[in-house]
Design a protein around this motif. Sequence first.
Motif, PDB file in Angstrom:
ATOM      1  N   MET A  98     -11.026  38.045  16.441  1.00  9.22           N
ATOM      2  CA  MET A  98     -12.403  38.353  15.747  1.00  9.22           C
ATOM      3  C   MET A  98     -13.370  36.965  15.733  1.00  9.22           C
ATOM      4  SD  MET A  98     -13.044  39.255  11.665  1.00  9.22           S
ATOM      5  CE  MET A  98     -12.609  40.975  11.683  1.00  9.22           C
ATOM      6  N   PRO A  99     -14.370  36.666  16.300  1.00  3.87           N
ATOM      7  CA  PRO A  99     -15.241  35.662  16.421  1.00  3.87           C
ATOM      8  C   PRO A  99     -15.470  34.820  15.074  1.00  3.87           C
ATOM      9  CG  PRO A  99     -16.712  37.437  16.759  1.00  3.87           C
ATOM     10  CD  PRO A  99     -15.426  38.035  16.917  1.00  3.87           C
ATOM     11  N   VAL A 100     -15.748  33.553  15.084  1.00  2.00           N
ATOM     12  CA  VAL A 100     -15.875  32.762  13.755  1.00  2.00           C
ATOM     13  C   VAL A 100     -16.636  33.371  12.820  1.00  2.00           C
ATOM     14  CG1 VAL A 100     -16.581  30.546  12.849  1.00  2.00           C
ATOM     15  CG2 VAL A 100     -15.129  30.817  14.965  1.00  2.00           C
ATOM     16  N   GLU A 119     -24.953  37.828   7.362  1.00  2.00           N
ATOM     17  CA  GLU A 119     -24.930  37.015   8.718  1.00  2.00           C
ATOM     18  C   GLU A 119     -25.642  35.677   8.216  1.00  2.00           C
ATOM     19  OE1 GLU A 119     -24.793  39.596  12.486  1.00  2.00           O
ATOM     20  OE2 GLU A 119     -26.711  39.229  11.734  1.00  2.00           O
ATOM     21  N   LYS A 120     -26.373  35.851   7.319  1.00  6.07           N
ATOM     22  CA  LYS A 120     -27.472  34.536   6.990  1.00  6.07           C
ATOM     23  C   LYS A 120     -26.458  33.744   6.163  1.00  6.07           C
ATOM     24  CE  LYS A 120     -31.715  33.595   4.722  1.00  6.07           C
ATOM     25  NZ  LYS A 120     -31.395  33.067   3.164  1.00  6.07           N
ATOM     26  N   MET A 121     -25.826  34.199   5.113  1.00  2.00           N
ATOM     27  CA  MET A 121     -24.828  33.512   4.435  1.00  2.00           C
ATOM     28  C   MET A 121     -23.777  32.930   5.265  1.00  2.00           C
ATOM     29  SD  MET A 121     -24.563  36.078   1.107  1.00  2.00           S
ATOM     30  CE  MET A 121     -23.379  35.023   0.044  1.00  2.00           C
ATOM     31  N   ALA A 122     -23.307  33.485   6.158  1.00  5.34           N
ATOM     32  CA  ALA A 122     -22.337  32.961   6.960  1.00  5.34           C
ATOM     33  C   ALA A 122     -22.581  31.719   7.872  1.00  5.34           C
ATOM     34  CB  ALA A 122     -21.595  33.857   7.953  1.00  5.34           C
ATOM     35  N   ILE A 123     -23.849  31.918   8.428  1.00  6.43           N
ATOM     36  CA  ILE A 123     -24.574  31.029   9.151  1.00  6.43           C
ATOM     37  C   ILE A 123     -24.912  29.821   8.253  1.00  6.43           C
ATOM     38  CG2 ILE A 123     -26.448  30.219  10.703  1.00  6.43           C
ATOM     39  CD1 ILE A 123     -26.328  33.162  11.625  1.00  6.43           C
ATOM     40  N   GLU A 124     -25.264  29.918   7.244  1.00 11.58           N
ATOM     41  CA  GLU A 124     -25.558  28.638   6.167  1.00 11.58           C
ATOM     42  C   GLU A 124     -24.215  28.115   6.004  1.00 11.58           C
ATOM     43  OE1 GLU A 124     -29.450  30.693   4.101  1.00 11.58           O
ATOM     44  OE2 GLU A 124     -27.504  30.434   2.738  1.00 11.58           O
ATOM     45  N   ALA A 125     -23.148  28.972   5.747  1.00 11.64           N
ATOM     46  CA  ALA A 125     -21.792  28.323   5.416  1.00 11.64           C
ATOM     47  C   ALA A 125     -21.162  27.670   6.559  1.00 11.64           C
ATOM     48  CB  ALA A 125     -20.720  29.335   5.082  1.00 11.64           C
ATOM     49  N   LEU A 126     -21.526  28.089   7.779  1.00 12.92           N
ATOM     50  CA  LEU A 126     -20.932  27.465   8.869  1.00 12.92           C
ATOM     51  C   LEU A 126     -21.678  26.218   9.430  1.00 12.92           C
ATOM     52  CD1 LEU A 126     -20.312  30.617  11.162  1.00 12.92           C
ATOM     53  CD2 LEU A 126     -18.488  28.932  10.452  1.00 12.92           C
ATOM     54  N   VAL A 129     -20.505  22.970   7.758  1.00  9.42           N
ATOM     55  CA  VAL A 129     -19.054  22.379   8.169  1.00  9.42           C
ATOM     56  C   VAL A 129     -19.407  21.974   9.848  1.00  9.42           C
ATOM     57  CG1 VAL A 129     -17.682  23.234   6.332  1.00  9.42           C
ATOM     58  CG2 VAL A 129     -17.898  24.697   8.221  1.00  9.42           C
ATOM     59  N   TRP A 130     -20.692  22.034  10.219  1.00  6.76           N
ATOM     60  CA  TRP A 130     -20.801  21.725  11.591  1.00  6.76           C
ATOM     61  C   TRP A 130     -20.329  22.778  12.515  1.00  6.76           C
ATOM     62  CZ3 TRP A 130     -18.501  18.342   8.156  1.00  6.76           C
ATOM     63  CH2 TRP A 130     -19.382  17.160   7.475  1.00  6.76           C
ATOM     64  N   LEU A 131     -20.095  24.034  12.136  1.00  3.39           N
ATOM     65  CA  LEU A 131     -19.493  25.152  13.107  1.00  3.39           C
ATOM     66  C   LEU A 131     -20.491  26.238  13.607  1.00  3.39           C
ATOM     67  CD1 LEU A 131     -15.932  25.301  11.805  1.00  3.39           C
ATOM     68  CD2 LEU A 131     -16.440  24.331  13.840  1.00  3.39           C
ATOM     69  N   ALA A 132     -21.820  25.915  13.187  1.00  3.37           N
ATOM     70  CA  ALA A 132     -22.474  27.169  13.582  1.00  3.37           C
ATOM     71  C   ALA A 132     -22.585  27.518  14.914  1.00  3.37           C
ATOM     72  CB  ALA A 132     -23.997  26.855  12.979  1.00  3.37           C
ATOM     73  N   ASP A 133     -22.661  26.251  15.956  1.00  7.12           N
ATOM     74  CA  ASP A 133     -22.513  26.401  17.386  1.00  7.12           C
ATOM     75  C   ASP A 133     -21.466  27.188  17.913  1.00  7.12           C
ATOM     76  OD1 ASP A 133     -21.252  24.167  16.862  1.00  7.12           O
ATOM     77  OD2 ASP A 133     -21.722  23.265  18.549  1.00  7.12           O
ATOM     78  N   LYS A 134     -20.376  27.375  16.921  1.00  9.89           N
ATOM     79  CA  LYS A 134     -19.030  27.740  17.466  1.00  9.89           C
ATOM     80  C   LYS A 134     -18.854  29.358  16.731  1.00  9.89           C
ATOM     81  CE  LYS A 134     -17.449  24.071  19.358  1.00  9.89           C
ATOM     82  NZ  LYS A 134     -17.298  24.009  20.816  1.00  9.89           N
TER      83      LYS A 134
END
Length: 146
Positions: A98-100, A119-126, A129-134
Amino acid sequence: MIKLENIKKEYKMWENIVEVLKWVDLEINSWDFVSIMWPSWSWKSTLMNIIGMLDVATSWKYTFNNIEITWKKEDDLSKIRWKNIGFIFQSYNLISRMPVIKQVMLPLTYQWIAKNKREKMAIEALEKVWLADKRNNKPNELSGWQ
Ligand SMILES: Nc1ncnc2c1ncn2[C@@H]1O[C@H](COP(=O)(O)OP(=O)(O)OP(=O)(O)O)[C@@H](O)[C@H]1O
Ligand SMILES: [Mg+2]
């Protein structure tokens, strides 16, 4: 608020009983920030599993936000868990294919939150922690720290 009284935890291994916690009391108030530091093989994960209601103690009294937890059934415990508790496991427990982004969205699915909001909440959380691009990487495509 977390209040544990007289916790005792034993693991039964074949004929042997391993006593991990013995008459422990713990009180954590709202807004307390607590870290537990103790040598390996002691009792930290055992205690965290009990606090997180993933495991039950051998004997105990547990009050969480004024709710008596001690005798609650698994279904009730899972409701209290998903509304109140976030976990980061020592062994990660990520789902390998499963992707991040989907890993982060998964607990929100159990709360019936709509997909675009998840999706919006997950991207904000990522992003925090500097992981949105992953977001599309799978666990084996991440570093240990990531
Ligand atoms: N499910 C289990 N069945 C039997 N024994 C267990 C079980 N889980 C933990 N133990 C034992 O209980 C003791 C405490 O383990 P625990 O995982 O709580 O340690 P820990 O303090 O989190 O250690 P670490 O810092 O290495 O993560 C260990 O001796 C371990 O072998
Ligand atoms: Mg541990």
